[in-house]
Design an enzyme around this catalytic site. Structure first.
Site, PDB file in Angstrom:
ATOM      1  CE  LYS A 149      -3.875   1.874   2.746  1.00 35.16           C
ATOM      2  NZ  LYS A 149      -4.683   1.659   3.983  1.00 35.16           N
ATOM      3  CB  SER A 161      -8.229   3.229   3.011  1.00 34.47           C
ATOM      4  OG  SER A 161      -7.289   2.677   3.914  1.00 34.47           O
ATOM      5  CB  SER A 165      -8.328   0.457   5.913  1.00 32.31           C
ATOM      6  OG  SER A 165      -9.083   1.636   5.831  1.00 32.31           O
TER       7      SER A 165
END
Lengths: 95, 485
Positions: free
Chosen positions: B78, B153, B177
């Site tokens: 990420k 997310s 997330s």
């Protein structure tokens, strides 16, 4: 109304956000709706409840105070929007 | 089966047997990214040169007999993870040119084991979102249905697993997330206990809630990844110094006699019927495997979303004060004086969701409102944490849905932020309590969209939720289905 447009403008100043008029209008509506929703917490009696600021009970975390290498001036300045010699350059602070 | 379809443990066996080199595996993954990522948009930055150099180094290690489970495995990160010399944006315009001078601890631990970093994955801006629509780099599409969001997310981290464009990925979970996008993309996603994995070098959103964890094809891979990144780190004073067990070795513990709790507040009316059916099937399966199912109560569940959106936004408003256009990140070209430079740089650099949360957090912390909002929320957080501790007096793990519905359409919830926030109702309480939870593929809706099952464990008992998930995975085929890309 939980929050007025004037209050939203004031919060934007505190948050150092130069928001446009349409942004302030939208945020006034959205923040009002969210703040109305979070009002539901007031239904709970929390007198005498200890607030939780951290999920894991923990004392101060100490480590030995030993000298270590830092990343150095060039690496620290590599992402600077503007630099001058070994400094970050910024606009004039006092007019 | 293609190379990019293999799990970590399958690829590891081939690397160890020298049936395949890491360079070959990495090339296959890079080609796969090239072939499908235009459709999915899971990557913000792909790093082919570094990846191939790391793969060559891994092959040398393997040739010398120095192989760890992750040596030579292509992984994605990420874009919230600081990576030395590789642009790290956190999904934001304000960091769109930021090249970090160091690696964070989780990344350094993956690299020490010889993992190959193939790129940086798309995400909601500063991890603020449940749909990946707040990224400055465009929304991620769900590989199971390109019109749907992958969740957020860590949407890129989940979509890359589903699209077969990384063997494993790392994400972060502040209110769901990792688990929610894992559920929406049919992969395994684990949020460890707060303090289990170092946050050093992870761009901060809400520091008392943020935690690093893996997204993977199966439970064994999640155990491998957690074992690699977990453990005390002097650079994160909130990381906890407790031993890291061999999670893989403990996977086969089984569920006979295990007490599984069903929190009544999570099985409410309004739960999507397909989600409800998947939960019922999972409960029946666990019963048939000898687990004892009990209903439990988490009475303060309905207050979790409100509590979260005060605490998380307050912490965010403080954490994001550092983006001021002075030392790194975007600086406006149009400012007179320092104060205006701050305000314009921030207004130009942040997107609307980030601005909204900074504004809410600033308000909640501002003079006259602190007690009414922030302190109140911290007290309710205590009650929510106590709910979990009470439940864990009676049961070993909790079983719940991850999300009330299967993945939603891109654009569907954008107009109403509150509705978007409410979709995190089943994941947020775990972050507030600070304990661990995971998502495992548990079926599909009638429309063919993934549904995830959440297992919540006692603090620092990742082992039990992993072995409980492993028992389920062995009896089901959901994790073997592939997205129709």
């Amino acid at each position: 109304m939980k929050i007025t447009r004037a209050e939203v403008e004031h919060v934007a100043k505190l948050a150092r956000l130069d928001l446009s008029d349409p942004e302030l209008d939208t945020l006034t509506v959205q923040m009002d709706s969210i703040l109305t929703y979070v009002e539901k917490l007031n239904a709970l009696d929390t007198d005498g409840i200890v607030p939780t600021s951290h999920a894991v009970p923990m004392e101060n975390a100490f480590r030995p105070d030993e000298r270590k290498d830092s990343i150095g001036v060039e690496a620290a300045l590599a992402n600077a929007p503007q630099r001058a010699e070994s400094f970050f350059r910024v606009p004039k602070v006092i007019e | 089966m293609e190379i990019f379809d293999l799990t970590i443990h399958e690829l590891h066996e081939k690397l160890q047997a020298k049936e395949l080199s890491s360079v070959e595996a990495t090339r296959a993954m890079l080609a796969r990214i090239e072939a499908v990522d235009d459709k999915v948009n899971a990557y913000i930055t792909v790093t082919p040169e570094q990846a191939l150099a790391e793969a060559e180094a891994a092959d040398k290690r393997i040739a010398a007999g120095d192989i760890a489970t992750l040596t030579g495995i292509p992984v994605g990160l990420k874009d919230i993870f600081i990576t030395k010399g590789i642009r790290t944006t956190c999904g934001s315009k304000i960091l769109s040119n930021f090249i970090p001078p160091y690696d964070g601890t989780a990344v350094a631990r993956l690299k020490e084991r010889g993992a190959v970093i193939v790129g940086k994955l798309n995400q909601d801006e500063f991890a603020m979102g449940s749909s990946n629509e707040s990224s400055y780099f465009g929304p991620v599409k769900n590989p199971w249905n390109l019109e749907c969001t992958p969740g957020g997310s860590s949407g890129g981290s989940a979509a890359a697993i589903a699209a077969r464009t990384a063997t494993a990925t790392l994400g972060t979970d502040t209110g769901g997330s990792i688990r929610q996008p894992a559920s929406h993309c049919s992969c395994v996603g684990l949020k460890p206990t707060y303090g289990r994995v170092s946050r050093y070098g992870v761009i901060a959103y809400a520091s008392s809630l943020d935690q690093v964890g893996p997204l993977t094809r199966d439970v064994t891979d999640a155990a491998i990844m957690l074992g690699a990144v977990a453990g005390y780190d002097q650079m994160d004073s909130t990381s906890v110094n407790t031993p890291v067990p061999d999670y893989v070795a403990g996977l086969g513990a089984g569920v006979k006699g295990l007490k599984i709790g069903l929190p009544s507040q999570y099985f409410i009316e309004g739960l999507d019927p397909d989600v409800k059916r998947a939960m019922d099937e999972a409960i029946a399966l666990y019963k048939s495997l000898g687990a004892e199912i009990r209903e439990v109560s988490l009475p303060h569940t309905e207050y979790a979303v409100a509590t979260y959106y005060i605490i998380a936004t307050a912490e965010a408003s403080s954490n994001l004060a550092r983006y001021d256009g002075v030392r790194f990140g975007h600086r406006t070209e149009d400012a007179r004086g320092l104060a205006q430079m701050y305000a314009k740089s921030r207004a130009e650099g942040f997107g609307s969701e980030v601005k909204r949360r900074i504004m809410l957090g600033t308000y909640a912390l501002s003079s006259g409102y602190y007690d009414a909002y922030y302190l109140k929320a911290q007290k309710v957080r205590t009650l929510i944490q106590q709910d979990f501790l009470n439940a864990f007096q009676e049961v070993d793990v909790l079983l719940t849905p991850i999300a009330p519905t299967p993945p939603f359409k891109i654009g569907e919830k954008l107009a109403d932020p509150l509705q978007m926030y409410l979709s995190d109702i089943f994941t947020i309480p775990v972050n507030l309590a600070g304990t661990c939870g995971l998502s495992i593929p548990a079926g599909f809706s009638a429309a063919g969209l993934p549904i995830g099952l959440q297992l919540i464990g006692k603090p620092f008992d990742e082992q039990t939720i992993l072995s409980t998930a492993y028992s389920f995975e062995r009896e089901t085929q959901w994790h073997q289905k592939t997205a129709p890309l």
